[in-house]
Structure formats: structure tokens, C-alpha cells
Scaffold this motif. Structure first.
Motif, short mmCIF file in Angstrom:
data_model
loop_
_atom_site.label_atom_id
_atom_site.label_comp_id
_atom_site.label_asym_id
_atom_site.label_seq_id
_atom_site.Cartn_x
_atom_site.Cartn_y
_atom_site.Cartn_z
N LEU A 13 -5.97 -3.42 3.84
CA LEU A 13 -6.39 -3.06 2.36
C LEU A 13 -5.37 -2.11 2.18
O LEU A 13 -5.24 -1.01 2.83
CB LEU A 13 -7.73 -2.64 2.16
CG LEU A 13 -8.10 -1.94 1.06
CD1 LEU A 13 -7.92 -2.88 -0.25
CD2 LEU A 13 -9.64 -1.50 0.97
N LEU A 14 -4.76 -2.10 1.02
CA LEU A 14 -3.70 -1.07 0.39
C LEU A 14 -4.24 0.06 -0.45
O LEU A 14 -5.11 -0.41 -1.32
CB LEU A 14 -2.48 -1.91 -0.21
CG LEU A 14 -1.63 -2.71 0.65
CD1 LEU A 14 -0.45 -3.45 -0.43
CD2 LEU A 14 -1.21 -2.18 1.88
N CYS A 15 -4.10 0.92 -0.29
CA CYS A 15 -4.52 2.22 -1.15
C CYS A 15 -3.62 3.22 -1.63
O CYS A 15 -3.16 4.11 -0.59
CB CYS A 15 -5.77 2.93 -0.80
SG CYS A 15 -6.83 4.02 -1.84
N ASP A 16 -3.03 2.94 -3.00
CA ASP A 16 -2.10 3.90 -3.32
C ASP A 16 -2.29 3.76 -4.91
O ASP A 16 -2.51 2.84 -5.51
CB ASP A 16 -0.54 3.30 -3.02
CG ASP A 16 0.23 4.43 -3.10
OD1 ASP A 16 0.66 4.77 -4.33
OD2 ASP A 16 0.84 5.01 -2.20
N ASP A 17 -2.07 5.17 -5.39
CA ASP A 17 -2.31 5.07 -6.78
C ASP A 17 -1.27 4.44 -7.83
O ASP A 17 -1.23 4.55 -8.86
CB ASP A 17 -2.71 6.61 -7.45
CG ASP A 17 -1.83 7.63 -7.11
OD1 ASP A 17 -0.94 7.24 -6.29
OD2 ASP A 17 -1.76 8.60 -7.90
N HIS A 18 -0.10 4.21 -7.36
CA HIS A 18 0.93 3.70 -7.73
C HIS A 18 1.28 2.31 -7.74
O HIS A 18 1.31 1.55 -6.37
CB HIS A 18 2.36 4.26 -7.47
CG HIS A 18 2.52 5.74 -7.52
ND1 HIS A 18 2.08 6.70 -6.89
CD2 HIS A 18 2.81 6.62 -9.00
CE1 HIS A 18 2.30 7.87 -7.31
NE2 HIS A 18 2.59 7.87 -8.85
N ALA A 19 1.14 1.39 -8.75
CA ALA A 19 1.01 0.01 -8.51
C ALA A 19 2.47 -0.57 -8.20
O ALA A 19 2.29 -1.42 -7.30
CB ALA A 19 0.85 -0.75 -9.99
N VAL A 20 3.39 0.17 -8.39
CA VAL A 20 4.80 -0.27 -7.96
C VAL A 20 4.99 -0.15 -6.40
O VAL A 20 5.53 -1.06 -5.88
CB VAL A 20 5.98 0.55 -8.67
CG1 VAL A 20 7.35 0.30 -7.97
CG2 VAL A 20 6.06 0.19 -10.14
N ALA A 41 -6.22 -1.41 -3.91
CA ALA A 41 -6.89 -0.22 -4.57
C ALA A 41 -6.11 0.82 -4.78
O ALA A 41 -5.03 1.33 -4.29
CB ALA A 41 -8.12 0.41 -3.60
N GLY A 42 -6.23 1.21 -6.18
CA GLY A 42 -5.54 2.52 -6.93
C GLY A 42 -6.30 3.90 -6.82
O GLY A 42 -5.72 4.80 -7.29
N SER A 43 -7.49 4.05 -6.28
CA SER A 43 -8.08 5.07 -6.07
C SER A 43 -8.92 5.08 -4.64
O SER A 43 -9.11 4.18 -4.25
CB SER A 43 -8.83 5.39 -7.38
OG SER A 43 -9.96 4.31 -7.39
N GLY A 44 -9.57 6.14 -4.38
CA GLY A 44 -10.42 6.38 -3.05
C GLY A 44 -11.67 5.42 -3.58
O GLY A 44 -12.27 4.92 -2.72
N GLU A 45 -12.37 5.88 -4.71
CA GLU A 45 -13.53 4.98 -5.13
C GLU A 45 -13.40 3.45 -4.83
O GLU A 45 -14.21 2.70 -4.48
CB GLU A 45 -13.96 5.25 -6.58
CG GLU A 45 -14.36 6.77 -6.72
CD GLU A 45 -13.11 7.91 -6.82
OE1 GLU A 45 -13.45 8.93 -7.25
OE2 GLU A 45 -11.93 7.34 -6.72
N GLU A 46 -12.05 3.08 -5.61
CA GLU A 46 -12.02 1.63 -5.43
C GLU A 46 -11.71 1.10 -4.04
O GLU A 46 -12.01 -0.04 -3.83
CB GLU A 46 -10.57 1.18 -6.41
CG GLU A 46 -10.38 -0.14 -6.30
CD GLU A 46 -9.21 -0.44 -7.44
OE1 GLU A 46 -8.84 -1.79 -7.64
OE2 GLU A 46 -8.66 0.37 -7.97
N LEU A 60 -4.71 0.85 4.61
CA LEU A 60 -3.16 1.70 4.61
C LEU A 60 -3.52 2.80 3.49
O LEU A 60 -3.57 2.42 2.38
CB LEU A 60 -2.21 0.97 4.30
CG LEU A 60 -0.63 1.39 4.62
CD1 LEU A 60 -0.42 1.82 6.12
CD2 LEU A 60 0.33 0.28 4.25
N MET A 61 -3.69 4.14 3.83
CA MET A 61 -4.10 4.94 3.02
C MET A 61 -3.29 6.05 2.27
O MET A 61 -2.73 6.86 3.52
CB MET A 61 -5.52 5.76 3.32
CG MET A 61 -6.03 6.82 2.56
SD MET A 61 -6.75 6.26 0.93
CE MET A 61 -8.24 5.44 1.60
N ASP A 62 -2.90 6.23 1.06
CA ASP A 62 -1.98 7.24 0.46
C ASP A 62 -3.24 8.71 0.47
O ASP A 62 -4.12 8.40 0.52
CB ASP A 62 -1.51 7.00 -0.91
CG ASP A 62 -0.48 7.95 -1.34
OD1 ASP A 62 0.10 8.89 -0.34
OD2 ASP A 62 -0.10 8.18 -2.47
N LEU A 63 -2.53 9.81 0.60
CA LEU A 63 -3.27 10.99 0.31
C LEU A 63 -3.51 11.34 -1.20
O LEU A 63 -4.66 11.82 -1.45
CB LEU A 63 -2.70 12.12 1.43
CG LEU A 63 -2.46 11.72 2.69
CD1 LEU A 63 -2.16 13.42 3.28
CD2 LEU A 63 -4.44 11.50 3.26
#
Length: 233
Positions: A13-20, A41-46, A60-63
Motif C-alpha cells: 500500500l502506497l501512502c504519499d500526499d503527492h499523486a505524481v 492513499a493520499g493521507s494518513g486517515e485514508e 510504504l509511508m511518507d512522513l
């Protein structure tokens, strides 16, 4: 036979707020065997909601995720919560049965400050990778995370060792209070009034704060505390 072909792919699962960024990662991961992106996911909640539905082996989590829940909080929630009811077939990174641990979380970020690394690891992250890494390093880290092995970028590993040799300063709650007010631009007299203590007490605490942070000015104390994220709740 390639061992990756004989086992189910790692569900990611990818989690980063930048779609690109997510699109780039998905395209990159499509070039390697044994890893399947099962959600974005584009947010922590998502990320929390999606993880409950798709049951990834690794997130895979962005901070830094913009507004709302940050990556550290999402990591803590993902790794501390039991997984939902199992899917029909087991996956390589998890165990069957209700109440099993959540997915592994592999941090992928641009930030490598001591505070970021410490907070992510304390939150339960299995690994910490920088976005400047080569694709092969990313693939290997995902596989290590799915297997429960720690995965750290070389610069991050160096910083972790440095922290172990020289632990970050521990501030008391009162010292944190005073630093927070310093960051707001308040003087000693205003801080004393706000906290219902004497100016002498404020000065005493400031002396201790300076000593712990290795600084000698108010501005430097605020700057170091901000860099190390010592004022976060």
C-alpha cells in the motif's frame, strides 16, 4: 525457478500526499517481480481505512502528509492495531487469524533528521528509507520489511548509530513549556506570568535548557528544538 515466482507477491500500500509521486512509485514497482501495489492513499486517515480493506503486507509511508494525520501517527496506528478478519488466502507478510499484527510499515521520505528517524522507529516502523535511494535498494527494503527484517538507508543507519552513542537531550515538561513560550516570542517576565512562576525560576530553567541543547541564546534554543522536533506533543 525464481523463488519470487513460487510465492504470492508482497501486497503493498502506497501512502504519499503527492499523486505524481504515487504514480511514479507504482510505475517503478511494476518493473519488478514479487511486489503488487494493492492501494494508494493520499493521507494518513485514508491509509488506515484502505489497510483495513486490502490488508497489505507492507505500507510504504511518507512522513509529511499535508494536513490531518501525519505519517508517524499513521504508522503507530497501523502497527499497533490488530488486523481485521483474514482474507481467504494467507499473504507472505502476515499471519492468519483475527487479532494478528497489522502490516509492516516502511518509511519513504526526504527527511532524515534525528527527530524524524527516532519518532518513526518508536512508532513501530520496520524500516526507514530516503527517496534518493536507487530503485534496487527500494525493492530490497520492501522485501526485507515484508519478512520482518529492518531496512535502513545507509545515511539513516549512520544517524541511528550516532544517536545511540550520543542520545538526544531529554527535556522536562516544564522546560518544554518554557521552550514553547520562547518560540512564541515571549520574554522571561511574560513567561513567568503565564506559567505562574518567578522570573528567577524561568532563568534557571533557561540555563538548563541551554546546557542540554548545547546553545547559548534564546534564538538558538528555539532553532535546535524545532529542528529536533522536541516541542511536538
Amino acid at each position: 525457478m525464481n523463488p519470487l515466482e513460487s510465492s504470492p507477491p508482497i501486497r503493498l500500500l502506497l501512502c504519499d500526499d503527492h499523486a505524481v509521486v504515487r504514480a511514479g512509485l507504482r510505475a517503478l514497482l511494476a518493473s519488478t517481480d514479487g511486489i503488487e501495489v494493492v492501494g494508494e492513499a493520499g493521507s494518513g486517515e485514508e491509509a488506515l481505512a484502505l489497510a483495513a480493506r486490502v490488508r497489505p503486507d507492507v505500507v510504504l509511508m511518507d512522513l509529511q502528509l499535508g494536513g490531518g494525520m501525519d505519517g508517524v501517527t499513521a504508522t503507530r496506528r497501523l502497527t499497533s492495531a490488530p488486523a481485521p478478519a483474514p482474507a481467504p488466502a494467507p499473504t507472505p507478510g502476515g499471519a492468519e487469524g483475527s487479532g494478528t499484527p497489522g502490516p509492516r510499515v516502511l518509511v519513504l521520505t526526504m527527511f532524515d533528521t534525528d527527530a524524524d528517524i527516532t519518532r518513526a522507529i518508536e512508532a513501530g516502523a520496520t524500516g526507514y528509507l530516503l527517496k534518493a535511494e536507487r530503485p534496487e535498494e527500494l525493492f530490497a527494503a520492501i522485501r526485507d520489511a515484508a519478512a520482518g527484517r529492518t531496512a535502513l538507508s545507509a545515511p539513516v543507519a549512520d544517524r541511528v548509530l550516532a544517536q545511540m552513542r550520543s542520545p538526544r537531550p531529554v527535556l522536562s515538561e516544564r522546560e518544554r513549556d518554557i521552550l514553547r513560550h520562547l518560540a512564541l516570542g515571549l520574554g522571561n517576565r511574560e513567561i513567568a506570568r503565564t506559567l505562574f512562576i518567578s522570573e528567577t525560576t524561568v532563568k534557571t530553567h533557561l540555563g538548563r535548557i541551554y546546557g542540554k541543547l548545547g546553545v547559548d541564546t534564546r534564538a538558538a534554543a528555539v532553532a535546535v528544538a524545532g529542528e529536533r522536533r522536541l516541542l511536538l506533543p
